[in-house]
Motif scaffolding. Structure first.
Motif, PDB file in Angstrom:
ATOM      1  N   ARG A  48       0.841  -1.196   0.000  1.00 26.06           N
ATOM      2  CA  ARG A  48       0.000   0.000   0.000  1.00 26.06           C
ATOM      3  C   ARG A  48       0.879   1.250   0.000  1.00 26.06           C
ATOM      4  N   ARG A  49       1.589   1.447  -1.103  1.00 22.90           N
ATOM      5  CA  ARG A  49       2.591   2.510  -1.174  1.00 22.90           C
ATOM      6  C   ARG A  49       1.975   3.842  -1.605  1.00 22.90           C
ATOM      7  N   PHE A  50       1.854   4.765  -0.668  1.00 25.44           N
ATOM      8  CA  PHE A  50       1.405   6.143  -0.904  1.00 25.44           C
ATOM      9  C   PHE A  50       0.140   6.235  -1.767  1.00 25.44           C
ATOM     10  N   PRO A  51      -0.920   5.480  -1.464  1.00 26.49           N
ATOM     11  CA  PRO A  51      -2.128   5.622  -2.277  1.00 26.49           C
ATOM     12  C   PRO A  51      -2.884   6.906  -1.938  1.00 26.49           C
ATOM     13  N   LEU A  66       4.968   3.296   7.239  1.00 26.33           N
ATOM     14  CA  LEU A  66       3.561   2.898   7.294  1.00 26.33           C
ATOM     15  C   LEU A  66       2.975   2.608   5.918  1.00 26.33           C
ATOM     16  N   TYR A  67       3.226   3.476   4.960  1.00 26.46           N
ATOM     17  CA  TYR A  67       2.627   3.351   3.624  1.00 26.46           C
ATOM     18  C   TYR A  67       3.734   3.218   2.588  1.00 26.46           C
ATOM     19  N   TYR A  68       4.351   2.045   2.559  1.00 30.91           N
ATOM     20  CA  TYR A  68       5.458   1.850   1.636  1.00 30.91           C
ATOM     21  C   TYR A  68       5.330   0.482   0.975  1.00 30.91           C
ATOM     22  N   GLU A  69       6.430  -0.245   0.840  1.00 26.01           N
ATOM     23  CA  GLU A  69       6.423  -1.532   0.139  1.00 26.01           C
ATOM     24  C   GLU A  69       7.530  -2.412   0.683  1.00 26.01           C
ATOM     25  N   ASP A  70       7.387  -3.711   0.516  1.00 23.66           N
ATOM     26  CA  ASP A  70       8.453  -4.643   0.859  1.00 23.66           C
ATOM     27  C   ASP A  70       9.547  -4.571  -0.198  1.00 23.66           C
ATOM     28  N   LEU A  98       8.752  -4.162  -4.416  1.00 23.24           N
ATOM     29  CA  LEU A  98       7.524  -4.888  -4.727  1.00 23.24           C
ATOM     30  C   LEU A  98       6.610  -4.151  -5.689  1.00 23.24           C
ATOM     31  N   ILE A  99       6.311  -2.879  -5.429  1.00 25.24           N
ATOM     32  CA  ILE A  99       5.361  -2.137  -6.248  1.00 25.24           C
ATOM     33  C   ILE A  99       6.028  -1.482  -7.453  1.00 25.24           C
ATOM     34  N   ARG A 100       7.165  -0.847  -7.269  1.00 27.25           N
ATOM     35  CA  ARG A 100       7.764  -0.068  -8.351  1.00 27.25           C
ATOM     36  C   ARG A 100       8.450  -0.907  -9.422  1.00 27.25           C
ATOM     37  N   THR A 101       9.040  -2.051  -9.043  1.00 28.60           N
ATOM     38  CA  THR A 101       9.718  -2.878 -10.052  1.00 28.60           C
ATOM     39  C   THR A 101       9.211  -4.312 -10.076  1.00 28.60           C
ATOM     40  N   GLY A 102       8.821  -4.840  -8.914  1.00 32.55           N
ATOM     41  CA  GLY A 102       8.274  -6.191  -8.886  1.00 32.55           C
ATOM     42  C   GLY A 102       7.003  -6.304  -9.694  1.00 32.55           C
TER      43      GLY A 102
END
Length: 343
Positions: free
Chosen positions: A103-106, A130-134, A182-186
């Motif tokens: 839940r990265r910066f929604p 809190l609002y990032y990614e693995d 996880l979100i930006r490249t995964g």
């Protein structure tokens, strides 16, 4: 009061770094296995982020990590395996993480119809927990005697205006950074290919200090910005999250009428890197509190910002870190680990 708290935190972290660094020195503490051995195979595995029978041929190397935010007790253990064929080297990493953090910066639609981006209220700059990614990161020595002796701590510099300090190596040294996000490249099946050099921190000229990215021909990730108080772009069909990313090839103009209060829209737009920065295909799965990440790379790329696995008799120094929904506060290990290629 805040300044005293920050000083105290940095002091504690510096003490922890000093302790683990002492344990990493030759002759200090119990001997431990520190070498990952790549097994030769006729053909490498298809990347799907799953443990397959072919990986049983590889001898696992388990590395205990500590000091990470959000992980239980700040700790986890990452187990690595490696294989190679005539052209590529393949890796599989598994580590415990009780939460899948995506839940990265929604942006969230408020009851009054406005939009708000979720951020950690305690983040004073580049330190959201809190609002990032693995994430998972490896740093390889390209040309770095310091890394070969001290591991990642060769590039760790505390007390330079940032949480966990800055990253840069001694003069003339370089390292290769593999950074799975996880979100930006995964989300597009890649690990971000970056590098580390000796550039010291400068607020204006080098805010990232020695951390830099490999050249790219296209692709990458960019923020989904607010325009007129609303997100500029939406997922295909103006569907709310999850997933918490928008594919650049499928983005659509945002239509506020499609959303109700409480709906979320991704804060990031993604596309696969092309060129030097996109040379690390990867796939990951999270199941029952365990991440399984599988990736590959050519043995030799020819790029000066990549480690070259061109000498089968060499030991290649590396370090590894795990981030549990943390922007910078990763779990780490003392000392250096090495990759060798079984003949």
């Amino acid at each position: 009061m805040r300044q005293h708290a920050l000083t105290g935190s940095l002091t504690k972290f510096a003490a922890l770094c000093a302790t683990v660094l002492l344990l990493a020195l030759p002759g200090a503490g119990a001997a431990q296995d520190n070498t990952l051995v790549a097994k030769k195979v006729a053909a490498g595995p298809t990347l799907d982020g799953k443990m397959k029978p072919v990986w049983q041929q590889a001898t696992p190397l388990s590395i205990k990590l500590s000091g990470g935010r959000n992980l239980p007790g700040g700790s986890t253990e990452v187990t690595l395996r490696a294989l190679y064929d005539n052209d590529n080297v393949y890796f599989l990493a598994q580590w415990n993480d009780p939460t899948k953090s995506e839940r990265r910066f929604p942006y969230v639609k408020q009851p009054d119809g406005s939009w708000k981006q979720l951020r950690d209220p305690n983040d004073k700059g580049g330190d959201d927990n809190l609002y990032y990614e693995d994430k998972l990161a490896l740093i390889w020595a390209i040309k770095s005697p310091a890394m070969e002796q001290r591991g990642c701590f060769a590039g760790c510099h505390l007390g330079e205006t940032k949480p966990y300090g800055n990253k840069y190596l001694p003069a003339g040294e370089t390292g290769d950074i593999w950074h799975w996000k996880l979100i930006r490249t995964g989300s597009v099946g890649q690990i971000d290919d970056q590098y580390l050099d000796d550039t010291k921190y400068d607020k204006e000229k080098a805010p990232e200090a020695g951390r830099k990215s490999d050249k790219r021909d296209g692709g990458g990730y960019a923020d989904n910005k607010l325009v007129g108080g609303k997100p500029q772009w939406a997922r295909k069909g103006n569907a709310p999250t999850p997933p918490y990313y928008i594919l650049d090839s499928e983005k659509e103009p945002f239509d506020d009428s499609k959303y109700k209060a409480g709906d979320e829209v991704p804060g990031i737009i993604v596309a696969p890197f092309t060129g030097d920065r996109g040379e690390l295909p990867a796939q990951a799965t999270w199941e029952n509190g365990v991440w399984t990440l599988e990736w590959s790379r050519k043995l030799k790329t020819g790029s000066p910002t990549d480690v070259q696995f061109d000498d089968p008799g060499k030991k290649y120094a590396f370090g590894v870190a795990v981030f549990d929904n943390a922007q910078v506060r990763h779990a780490f290990h003392p000392g250096t680990r090495f990759l060798t290629f079984a003949q």
